[in-house]
Design a protein around this motif. Sequence first.
Motif, PDB file in Angstrom:
ATOM      1  N   ALA A  26       1.381   9.103  -6.346  1.00 58.74           N
ATOM      2  CA  ALA A  26       2.027  10.537  -5.910  1.00 58.74           C
ATOM      3  C   ALA A  26       2.801  11.001  -7.187  1.00 58.74           C
ATOM      4  CB  ALA A  26       2.372  10.539  -4.460  1.00 58.74           C
ATOM      5  N   ARG A  27       3.777  10.240  -7.353  1.00 58.06           N
ATOM      6  CA  ARG A  27       4.698  10.595  -8.345  1.00 58.06           C
ATOM      7  C   ARG A  27       4.218  10.954  -9.664  1.00 58.06           C
ATOM      8  NH1 ARG A  27       9.469   6.388  -5.973  1.00 58.06           N
ATOM      9  NH2 ARG A  27      10.250   7.709  -4.430  1.00 58.06           N
ATOM     10  N   VAL A  28       3.197   9.957 -10.027  1.00 56.37           N
ATOM     11  CA  VAL A  28       2.576  10.257 -11.284  1.00 56.37           C
ATOM     12  C   VAL A  28       1.907  11.170 -11.497  1.00 56.37           C
ATOM     13  CG1 VAL A  28       1.016   9.134 -12.890  1.00 56.37           C
ATOM     14  CG2 VAL A  28       2.728   7.867 -11.896  1.00 56.37           C
ATOM     15  N   LYS A  45       7.515  11.219 -20.575  1.00 59.56           N
ATOM     16  CA  LYS A  45       6.717  10.692 -19.450  1.00 59.56           C
ATOM     17  C   LYS A  45       7.705  10.326 -18.280  1.00 59.56           C
ATOM     18  CE  LYS A  45       2.118   9.399 -21.252  1.00 59.56           C
ATOM     19  NZ  LYS A  45       1.344   8.536 -21.670  1.00 59.56           N
ATOM     20  N   ASP A  46       8.625   9.569 -18.717  1.00 52.40           N
ATOM     21  CA  ASP A  46       9.755   8.883 -17.863  1.00 52.40           C
ATOM     22  C   ASP A  46      10.808  10.240 -17.304  1.00 52.40           C
ATOM     23  OD1 ASP A  46       9.046   6.310 -18.044  1.00 52.40           O
ATOM     24  OD2 ASP A  46      10.670   5.899 -19.425  1.00 52.40           O
ATOM     25  N   ARG A  47      10.935  10.958 -18.215  1.00 48.73           N
ATOM     26  CA  ARG A  47      11.614  12.256 -17.495  1.00 48.73           C
ATOM     27  C   ARG A  47      10.793  13.061 -16.629  1.00 48.73           C
ATOM     28  NH1 ARG A  47      13.348  12.760 -23.008  1.00 48.73           N
ATOM     29  NH2 ARG A  47      12.005  14.265 -23.411  1.00 48.73           N
ATOM     30  N   TYR A  48       9.794  13.335 -16.728  1.00 45.54           N
ATOM     31  CA  TYR A  48       8.832  13.745 -15.830  1.00 45.54           C
ATOM     32  C   TYR A  48       8.569  13.066 -14.523  1.00 45.54           C
ATOM     33  CZ  TYR A  48       7.359  17.777 -18.928  1.00 45.54           C
ATOM     34  OH  TYR A  48       7.493  18.869 -19.769  1.00 45.54           O
ATOM     35  N   PHE A  49       8.456  11.823 -14.708  1.00 43.43           N
ATOM     36  CA  PHE A  49       8.343  10.896 -13.357  1.00 43.43           C
ATOM     37  C   PHE A  49       9.591  10.861 -12.925  1.00 43.43           C
ATOM     38  CE2 PHE A  49       8.720   6.863 -11.300  1.00 43.43           C
ATOM     39  CZ  PHE A  49       7.379   6.872 -10.737  1.00 43.43           C
ATOM     40  N   ASP A  50      10.890  10.869 -13.526  1.00 42.01           N
ATOM     41  CA  ASP A  50      12.185  11.041 -12.744  1.00 42.01           C
ATOM     42  C   ASP A  50      12.117  12.331 -11.924  1.00 42.01           C
ATOM     43  OD1 ASP A  50      12.644   8.429 -13.487  1.00 42.01           O
ATOM     44  OD2 ASP A  50      14.075   9.172 -15.289  1.00 42.01           O
ATOM     45  N   ALA A  51      11.714  13.285 -12.583  1.00 36.16           N
ATOM     46  CA  ALA A  51      11.846  14.502 -11.844  1.00 36.16           C
ATOM     47  C   ALA A  51      11.014  14.811 -10.496  1.00 36.16           C
ATOM     48  CB  ALA A  51      11.334  15.981 -12.678  1.00 36.16           C
ATOM     49  N   GLU A  92      12.017  15.012  -6.588  1.00 38.26           N
ATOM     50  CA  GLU A  92      11.718  16.017  -5.542  1.00 38.26           C
ATOM     51  C   GLU A  92      11.311  15.282  -4.235  1.00 38.26           C
ATOM     52  OE1 GLU A  92       7.960  17.808  -7.227  1.00 38.26           O
ATOM     53  OE2 GLU A  92       9.297  18.933  -8.552  1.00 38.26           O
ATOM     54  N   GLY A  93      10.909  13.883  -4.136  1.00 35.06           N
ATOM     55  CA  GLY A  93      10.396  13.165  -3.145  1.00 35.06           C
ATOM     56  C   GLY A  93      11.587  12.597  -2.329  1.00 35.06           C
ATOM     57  N   ARG A 143       0.828  -1.094   0.087  1.00 40.62           N
ATOM     58  CA  ARG A 143       0.004  -0.005   0.000  1.00 40.62           C
ATOM     59  C   ARG A 143       0.937   1.368  -0.021  1.00 40.62           C
ATOM     60  NH1 ARG A 143      -5.505  -0.605   1.414  1.00 40.62           N
ATOM     61  NH2 ARG A 143      -6.039  -2.886   1.661  1.00 40.62           N
ATOM     62  N   ALA A 144       1.989   1.218   0.898  1.00 40.62           N
ATOM     63  CA  ALA A 144       2.920   2.455   0.764  1.00 40.62           C
ATOM     64  C   ALA A 144       3.393   2.707  -0.372  1.00 40.62           C
ATOM     65  CB  ALA A 144       3.700   2.246   2.005  1.00 40.62           C
ATOM     66  N   MET A 145       3.966   1.630  -1.265  1.00 40.90           N
ATOM     67  CA  MET A 145       4.498   1.693  -2.253  1.00 40.90           C
ATOM     68  C   MET A 145       3.485   2.050  -3.475  1.00 40.90           C
ATOM     69  SD  MET A 145       7.342   1.486  -3.759  1.00 40.90           S
ATOM     70  CE  MET A 145       7.544   2.426  -5.461  1.00 40.90           C
ATOM     71  N   SER A 146       2.330   1.728  -3.398  1.00 42.07           N
ATOM     72  CA  SER A 146       1.044   2.096  -4.288  1.00 42.07           C
ATOM     73  C   SER A 146       0.890   3.711  -4.083  1.00 42.07           C
ATOM     74  CB  SER A 146       0.059   1.350  -4.231  1.00 42.07           C
ATOM     75  OG  SER A 146       0.459   0.048  -4.358  1.00 42.07           O
ATOM     76  N   ASP A 147       0.971   4.113  -2.990  1.00 39.21           N
ATOM     77  CA  ASP A 147       0.891   5.336  -2.618  1.00 39.21           C
ATOM     78  C   ASP A 147       1.741   6.444  -3.078  1.00 39.21           C
ATOM     79  OD1 ASP A 147      -1.665   4.728  -1.392  1.00 39.21           O
ATOM     80  OD2 ASP A 147      -0.850   4.926   0.572  1.00 39.21           O
TER      81      ASP A 147
END
Length: 65
Positions: A29-31, A53-59, A63-64, A21-25
């Motif tokens: 949140a990253r997406v 999409k991968d670049r935005y996801f990595d950014a 941040e997190g 659940r934590a990983m899914s959350d």
Amino acid sequence: MLFAAVNVARRLNVDPELALRAMSDRFAARVERAEQLAMATGRSFTELTLEEKDRYFDAAKEEGR
């Protein structure tokens, strides 16, 4: 494979359901953050290529941290 992962988690004294659940959350949140970053540059996330999409996801992931 799923059962093996559950058994490993239990041996490490980790609740497999809570960990999933934590990983899914975190993933959701990253997406969502990746979508926000794309919108901030005037881009629609659904129209991006997979590489973009991968670049935005990595950014968002950076941040997190």
